[in-house]
Design a protein around this motif. Structure first.
Motif, PDB file in Angstrom:
ATOM      1  N   GLU A 241      39.760  36.525  27.507  1.00 29.53           N
ATOM      2  CA  GLU A 241      39.079  36.103  28.717  1.00 29.53           C
ATOM      3  C   GLU A 241      39.602  36.864  29.931  1.00 29.53           C
ATOM      4  O   GLU A 241      38.824  37.219  30.831  1.00 29.53           O
ATOM      5  CB  GLU A 241      39.253  34.593  28.916  1.00 29.53           C
ATOM      6  N   MET A 242      40.901  37.120  29.977  1.00 25.86           N
ATOM      7  CA  MET A 242      41.456  37.912  31.080  1.00 25.86           C
ATOM      8  C   MET A 242      40.955  39.349  31.010  1.00 25.86           C
ATOM      9  O   MET A 242      40.623  39.965  32.037  1.00 25.86           O
ATOM     10  CB  MET A 242      42.987  37.871  31.038  1.00 25.86           C
ATOM     11  N   GLU A 243      40.901  39.905  29.815  1.00 28.36           N
ATOM     12  CA  GLU A 243      40.369  41.261  29.661  1.00 28.36           C
ATOM     13  C   GLU A 243      38.932  41.323  30.172  1.00 28.36           C
ATOM     14  O   GLU A 243      38.554  42.268  30.887  1.00 28.36           O
ATOM     15  CB  GLU A 243      40.427  41.689  28.198  1.00 28.36           C
ATOM     16  N   ALA A 244      38.127  40.320  29.824  1.00 27.97           N
ATOM     17  CA  ALA A 244      36.733  40.301  30.263  1.00 27.97           C
ATOM     18  C   ALA A 244      36.642  40.209  31.780  1.00 27.97           C
ATOM     19  O   ALA A 244      35.791  40.853  32.405  1.00 27.97           O
ATOM     20  CB  ALA A 244      35.991  39.138  29.611  1.00 27.97           C
ATOM     21  N   TRP A 245      37.526  39.422  32.392  1.00 28.04           N
ATOM     22  CA  TRP A 245      37.529  39.343  33.859  1.00 28.04           C
ATOM     23  C   TRP A 245      37.891  40.696  34.463  1.00 28.04           C
ATOM     24  O   TRP A 245      37.258  41.148  35.428  1.00 28.04           O
ATOM     25  CB  TRP A 245      38.505  38.268  34.337  1.00 28.04           C
ATOM     26  N   CYS A 246      38.891  41.327  33.903  1.00 28.61           N
ATOM     27  CA  CYS A 246      39.309  42.637  34.413  1.00 28.61           C
ATOM     28  C   CYS A 246      38.163  43.634  34.383  1.00 28.61           C
ATOM     29  O   CYS A 246      38.020  44.469  35.298  1.00 28.61           O
ATOM     30  CB  CYS A 246      40.486  43.168  33.593  1.00 28.61           C
ATOM     31  N   LEU A 247      37.361  43.570  33.356  1.00 32.45           N
ATOM     32  CA  LEU A 247      36.261  44.521  33.185  1.00 32.45           C
ATOM     33  C   LEU A 247      34.983  44.076  33.895  1.00 32.45           C
ATOM     34  O   LEU A 247      33.949  44.726  33.770  1.00 32.45           O
ATOM     35  CB  LEU A 247      35.985  44.724  31.692  1.00 32.45           C
ATOM     36  N   GLY A 248      35.067  42.983  34.639  1.00 34.90           N
ATOM     37  CA  GLY A 248      33.906  42.512  35.375  1.00 34.90           C
ATOM     38  C   GLY A 248      32.868  41.824  34.526  1.00 34.90           C
ATOM     39  O   GLY A 248      31.722  41.658  34.953  1.00 34.90           O
ATOM     40  N   GLU A 249      33.259  41.385  33.327  1.00 39.23           N
ATOM     41  CA  GLU A 249      32.310  40.753  32.412  1.00 39.23           C
ATOM     42  C   GLU A 249      32.266  39.243  32.555  1.00 39.23           C
ATOM     43  O   GLU A 249      31.431  38.595  31.938  1.00 39.23           O
ATOM     44  CB  GLU A 249      32.670  41.135  30.969  1.00 39.23           C
ATOM     45  N   ARG A 250      33.183  38.686  33.334  1.00 42.31           N
ATOM     46  CA  ARG A 250      33.143  37.263  33.635  1.00 42.31           C
ATOM     47  C   ARG A 250      33.721  37.079  35.033  1.00 42.31           C
ATOM     48  O   ARG A 250      34.564  37.868  35.487  1.00 42.31           O
ATOM     49  CB  ARG A 250      33.888  36.425  32.600  1.00 42.31           C
ATOM     50  N   SER A 251      33.271  36.024  35.708  1.00 40.84           N
ATOM     51  CA  SER A 251      33.648  35.836  37.105  1.00 40.84           C
ATOM     52  C   SER A 251      34.801  34.866  37.293  1.00 40.84           C
ATOM     53  O   SER A 251      35.380  34.802  38.372  1.00 40.84           O
ATOM     54  CB  SER A 251      32.440  35.339  37.908  1.00 40.84           C
TER      55      SER A 251
END
Length: 276
Positions: A241-251
């Protein structure tokens, strides 16, 4: 009090560190931050040659640059910050994951100098998005330095994960308080600043990090109940989930890592979240 907190977390300090045999094999430097780099290799401090050996001058085509800041005693090989740095770098991103000087006995002035050097490197390509991910004392470092962030070095997004509060009464951290952080300075340092915290962090005893930090600084809060210090002992190794946030895939970061079983037990046998 400090010993009791250490016992509760199943560790001496805030961060899991590699097993003793791993350190003897040279798998990680003393502070538990593996060599994960990218970009310039210029020394940060005149009297401190980084332990990082960032010798690979790769070409980074992706337009997002990352700075990952560890806390007191560094982040070990199993820590989510180390996992995240490896994932982002493997995907071709520019990743700065420095070993901050003397992280067992951190000095706010020396950490500040190192931070400003790293931030300058992060801003080397003006058109790239800049993302900072800090854990624990690294969050306090960001807040201390926010007023010193020049407009040309302003970052796009910041995640402050589990910042400790002064009430933790840990002697090694005392020099970092008060931070002097002001709402306007924090807002100017980054376009978006998120506080990712829990409601039972032993390094905010008698306090809730959301109340202590977010309210006066007007930070957006992602609350993960019962997640302790959001480190290895709490089950935060791989953190997709942190990786996804870093990549702009979750807010937002309002879900536990996918590797945690219901009830907080990590699937790899790590201690249950919130278990003293």
């Amino acid at each position: 009090m400090v010993q009791r907190m250490g016992d509760a977390m199943g560790q001496k300090g805030m961060h899991a560190r590699p097993a003793r045999e791993d350190l003897h094999r040279g798998h990680a430097p003393r502070c538990g931050v593996p060599i994960v780099g990218g970009g310039d290799v210029t020394a940060d401090l005149a009297d401190h040659a980084p332990q990082r050996a960032e010798a690979e001058h790769g070409t980074y085509d992706n337009r997002v640059r990352f700075l990952i800041l560890h806390g007191w005693q560094g982040s070990g090989a199993e820590h989510w910050q180390t996992w995240l740095a490896g994932r982002l770098r493997a995907a071709g991103h520019h990743v700065q994951y420095p070993e901050l000087p003397a992280c067992d006995e951190p000095c706010p002035d020396r950490w500040g100098i190192a931070f400003r050097s790293e931030l300058g490197r992060l801003a080397a390509r003006q058109d790239d998005e800049r993302v900072v991910v800090a854990h624990s004392l690294g969050c306090v470092l960001w807040l201390r330095e926010a007023a010193n962030v020049a407009p040309s070095r302003r970052v796009d997004r910041v995640a402050l994960v589990a910042p400790p509060c002064p009430g933790a009464a840990v002697p090694e951290l005392a020099g970092f308080y008060p931070t002097g952080a002001e709402r306007e300075a924090v807002a100017l340092a980054a376009r978006e600043t998120r506080l990712v915290c829990t409601d039972n962090d032993p390094y905010c005893p008698g306090e809730n990090a959301a109340r202590f930090w977010a309210q006066p600084l007007a930070l957006t809060v992602d609350l993960l109940p019962g997640a302790w210090h959001l480190n290895v002992e709490a089950g935060y190794g791989p953190w997709p989930e942190m990786e996804a946030w870093c990549l702009g895939e979750r807010s937002a970061l309002t879900e536990r890592p996918t590797g945690l079983r219901p009830g907080g037990t990590a699937s790899d046998g790590l201690p249950a979240v919130g278990t003293a």
